[in-house]
Design a protein around this motif. Structure first.
Motif, PDB file in Angstrom:
ATOM      1  N   MET A   1      75.582  52.101  54.754  1.00 29.63           N
ATOM      2  CA  MET A   1      76.960  52.503  54.484  1.00 29.63           C
ATOM      3  C   MET A   1      77.669  51.390  53.714  1.00 29.63           C
ATOM      4  O   MET A   1      77.289  50.222  53.797  1.00 29.63           O
ATOM      5  CB  MET A   1      77.723  52.785  55.779  1.00 29.63           C
ATOM      6  N   PHE A   2      78.691  51.749  52.969  1.00 27.97           N
ATOM      7  CA  PHE A   2      79.520  50.755  52.298  1.00 27.97           C
ATOM      8  C   PHE A   2      80.877  51.380  52.019  1.00 27.97           C
ATOM      9  O   PHE A   2      81.042  52.604  52.049  1.00 27.97           O
ATOM     10  CB  PHE A   2      78.879  50.276  50.984  1.00 27.97           C
ATOM     11  N   SER A   3      81.842  50.517  51.750  1.00 26.82           N
ATOM     12  CA  SER A   3      83.177  50.970  51.375  1.00 26.82           C
ATOM     13  C   SER A   3      83.574  50.365  50.047  1.00 26.82           C
ATOM     14  O   SER A   3      83.061  49.307  49.649  1.00 26.82           O
ATOM     15  CB  SER A   3      84.205  50.576  52.449  1.00 26.82           C
ATOM     16  N   VAL A   4      84.478  51.042  49.359  1.00 33.01           N
ATOM     17  CA  VAL A   4      85.057  50.532  48.115  1.00 33.01           C
ATOM     18  C   VAL A   4      86.558  50.772  48.163  1.00 33.01           C
ATOM     19  O   VAL A   4      87.029  51.739  48.773  1.00 33.01           O
ATOM     20  CB  VAL A   4      84.455  51.220  46.870  1.00 33.01           C
ATOM     21  N   ALA A   5      87.308  49.879  47.528  1.00 32.50           N
ATOM     22  CA  ALA A   5      88.761  50.029  47.445  1.00 32.50           C
ATOM     23  C   ALA A   5      89.119  50.563  46.066  1.00 32.50           C
ATOM     24  O   ALA A   5      88.626  50.061  45.053  1.00 32.50           O
ATOM     25  CB  ALA A   5      89.440  48.690  47.705  1.00 32.50           C
ATOM     26  N   ILE A   6      89.965  51.576  46.023  1.00 34.28           N
ATOM     27  CA  ILE A   6      90.324  52.249  44.776  1.00 34.28           C
ATOM     28  C   ILE A   6      91.800  52.032  44.474  1.00 34.28           C
ATOM     29  O   ILE A   6      92.667  52.366  45.286  1.00 34.28           O
ATOM     30  CB  ILE A   6      90.035  53.766  44.880  1.00 34.28           C
ATOM     31  N   ILE A   7      92.090  51.452  43.305  1.00 28.65           N
ATOM     32  CA  ILE A   7      93.474  51.244  42.892  1.00 28.65           C
ATOM     33  C   ILE A   7      94.050  52.556  42.349  1.00 28.65           C
ATOM     34  O   ILE A   7      93.302  53.473  42.001  1.00 28.65           O
ATOM     35  CB  ILE A   7      93.584  50.132  41.836  1.00 28.65           C
ATOM     36  N   PRO A   8      95.375  52.683  42.280  1.00 24.86           N
ATOM     37  CA  PRO A   8      95.986  53.935  41.815  1.00 24.86           C
ATOM     38  C   PRO A   8      95.486  54.400  40.450  1.00 24.86           C
ATOM     39  O   PRO A   8      95.264  55.596  40.254  1.00 24.86           O
ATOM     40  CB  PRO A   8      97.480  53.600  41.785  1.00 24.86           C
TER      41      PRO A   8
ATOM     42  N   THR B   1      89.968  59.295  37.598  1.00 28.00           N
ATOM     43  CA  THR B   1      88.590  59.677  37.908  1.00 28.00           C
ATOM     44  C   THR B   1      88.617  60.811  38.924  1.00 28.00           C
ATOM     45  O   THR B   1      89.685  61.180  39.428  1.00 28.00           O
ATOM     46  CB  THR B   1      87.786  58.500  38.499  1.00 28.00           C
ATOM     47  N   ASN B   2      87.434  61.343  39.228  1.00 30.49           N
ATOM     48  CA  ASN B   2      87.434  62.420  40.209  1.00 30.49           C
ATOM     49  C   ASN B   2      87.453  61.932  41.654  1.00 30.49           C
ATOM     50  O   ASN B   2      87.264  62.725  42.581  1.00 30.49           O
ATOM     51  CB  ASN B   2      86.287  63.415  39.960  1.00 30.49           C
ATOM     52  N   PHE B   3      87.730  60.640  41.868  1.00 25.37           N
ATOM     53  CA  PHE B   3      87.985  60.165  43.231  1.00 25.37           C
ATOM     54  C   PHE B   3      89.166  60.917  43.852  1.00 25.37           C
ATOM     55  O   PHE B   3      89.229  61.083  45.068  1.00 25.37           O
ATOM     56  CB  PHE B   3      88.275  58.660  43.241  1.00 25.37           C
ATOM     57  N   ASN B   4      90.092  61.380  43.027  1.00 22.22           N
ATOM     58  CA  ASN B   4      91.282  62.036  43.581  1.00 22.22           C
ATOM     59  C   ASN B   4      91.000  63.431  44.141  1.00 22.22           C
ATOM     60  O   ASN B   4      91.886  64.041  44.744  1.00 22.22           O
ATOM     61  CB  ASN B   4      92.418  62.091  42.543  1.00 22.22           C
ATOM     62  N   ILE B   5      89.770  63.940  43.971  1.00 20.92           N
ATOM     63  CA  ILE B   5      89.433  65.228  44.579  1.00 20.92           C
ATOM     64  C   ILE B   5      88.367  65.080  45.667  1.00 20.92           C
ATOM     65  O   ILE B   5      87.912  66.063  46.227  1.00 20.92           O
ATOM     66  CB  ILE B   5      88.973  66.263  43.514  1.00 20.92           C
TER      67      ILE B   5
ATOM     68  N   ASN C   1      98.435  52.456  51.789  1.00 21.73           N
ATOM     69  CA  ASN C   1      99.781  52.201  51.273  1.00 21.73           C
ATOM     70  C   ASN C   1      99.743  51.529  49.904  1.00 21.73           C
ATOM     71  O   ASN C   1     100.227  50.423  49.711  1.00 21.73           O
ATOM     72  CB  ASN C   1     100.598  51.359  52.266  1.00 21.73           C
ATOM     73  N   GLY C   2      99.171  52.219  48.938  1.00 15.33           N
ATOM     74  CA  GLY C   2      99.113  51.686  47.578  1.00 15.33           C
ATOM     75  C   GLY C   2      97.719  51.710  47.005  1.00 15.33           C
ATOM     76  O   GLY C   2      97.532  51.575  45.794  1.00 15.33           O
ATOM     77  N   SER C   3      96.718  51.858  47.851  1.00 17.22           N
ATOM     78  CA  SER C   3      95.337  51.998  47.397  1.00 17.22           C
ATOM     79  C   SER C   3      94.592  52.842  48.431  1.00 17.22           C
ATOM     80  O   SER C   3      95.170  53.252  49.436  1.00 17.22           O
ATOM     81  CB  SER C   3      94.668  50.629  47.212  1.00 17.22           C
ATOM     82  N   TRP C   4      93.319  53.110  48.153  1.00 14.24           N
ATOM     83  CA  TRP C   4      92.520  53.922  49.056  1.00 14.24           C
ATOM     84  C   TRP C   4      91.196  53.216  49.315  1.00 14.24           C
ATOM     85  O   TRP C   4      90.625  52.590  48.428  1.00 14.24           O
ATOM     86  CB  TRP C   4      92.223  55.290  48.436  1.00 14.24           C
TER      87      TRP C   4
ATOM     88  N   THR D   1      92.545  53.979  38.961  1.00 13.40           N
ATOM     89  CA  THR D   1      91.213  54.576  39.102  1.00 13.40           C
ATOM     90  C   THR D   1      91.293  55.907  39.840  1.00 13.40           C
ATOM     91  O   THR D   1      90.631  56.878  39.470  1.00 13.40           O
ATOM     92  CB  THR D   1      90.275  53.611  39.858  1.00 13.40           C
ATOM     93  N   TYR D   2      92.114  55.971  40.869  1.00 13.92           N
ATOM     94  CA  TYR D   2      92.282  57.200  41.641  1.00 13.92           C
ATOM     95  C   TYR D   2      92.785  58.337  40.755  1.00 13.92           C
ATOM     96  O   TYR D   2      92.308  59.469  40.835  1.00 13.92           O
ATOM     97  CB  TYR D   2      93.266  56.946  42.785  1.00 13.92           C
TER      98      TYR D   2
END
Length: 199
Positions: free
Chosen positions: A153-160, A166-170, A114-117, A162-163
């Motif tokens: 394993m790891f996770s990262v939080a992506i703000i709108p 960058t190619n995070f959106n695909i 809800n605002g980030s990924w 950056t999303y």
């Protein structure tokens, strides 16, 4: 040397194999500012500009690079994160990135918060690379902070922003990405391993 702050999303316009090398031709809005022999980060991989033609430029990847990165999976029309080398005296907005990919990882989960990924990646632990909570990691050339660190394993939080830029959106589950682990952390781990072996 790079910072992990992406300047543009380049478009792959041509892929040409020559022996074991791959020539990649890219279209980018920064092409007119480039010059032959310049180092450019492509999905976190430092490659040298070998040709410029109007709004496109070409770089070459050797077998070693193709074996250790996701470049061999690129297709014409794919989007690639692009960053020019940092200038001495510039602000270091990301972290120290060498453009030397350590290994690839697979996107295992994407959560819309809800605002980030939040993106979760899994990598081969046999190569002995590590992440730590709040430590730096480079994913496809993007400087990020680890928010959840496990053995492989790891996770990262992506703000709108950056999303969108960058190619995070695909990315989808199963997307293969390039990883460069924090250079300071790699040296510390290496020294620790040497000391552990010698003691």
């Amino acid at each position: 040397m790079f910072t992990g702050i992406i300047e543009d999303l380049g478009i792959v316009t041509k892929l040409e194999n020559e022996n074991e090398n791959l020539h990649l031709t890219m279209r980018s809005k920064i092409t007119h500012e480039l010059k032959i022999d310049q180092s450019i980060s492509h999905n976190g991989i430092c490659l040298t500009v070998v040709d410029i033609d109007d709004d496109t430029y070409t770089v070459t990847a050797i077998k070693e690079t193709l074996d250790k990165t996701n470049l061999s999976q690129l297709k014409t029309g794919d989007l690639v994160n692009i960053e020019r080398a940092m200038k001495l005296g510039d602000r270091l907005d990301g972290h120290i990135v060498q453009g030397h990919v350590d290994q690839t990882a697979v996107c295992k989960h994407i959560k819309n918060t809800n605002g980030s990924w939040v993106f979760t990646f899994e990598y081969d632990k046999a190569l002995n690379n590590i992440t730590i909570e709040k430590g730096s990691i480079t994913v496809n050339g993007v400087s990020l902070t680890v928010v959840d660190s496990k053995t492989h394993m790891f996770s990262v939080a992506i703000i709108p922003y950056t999303y969108e830029h960058t190619n995070f959106n695909i990315f989808t589950e199963g997307t293969v990405v390039n990883l460069e682990f924090d250079v300071v952390g790699k040296y510390i781990k290496r020294l620790y391993d040497i000391n552990a072996i010698s003691s």
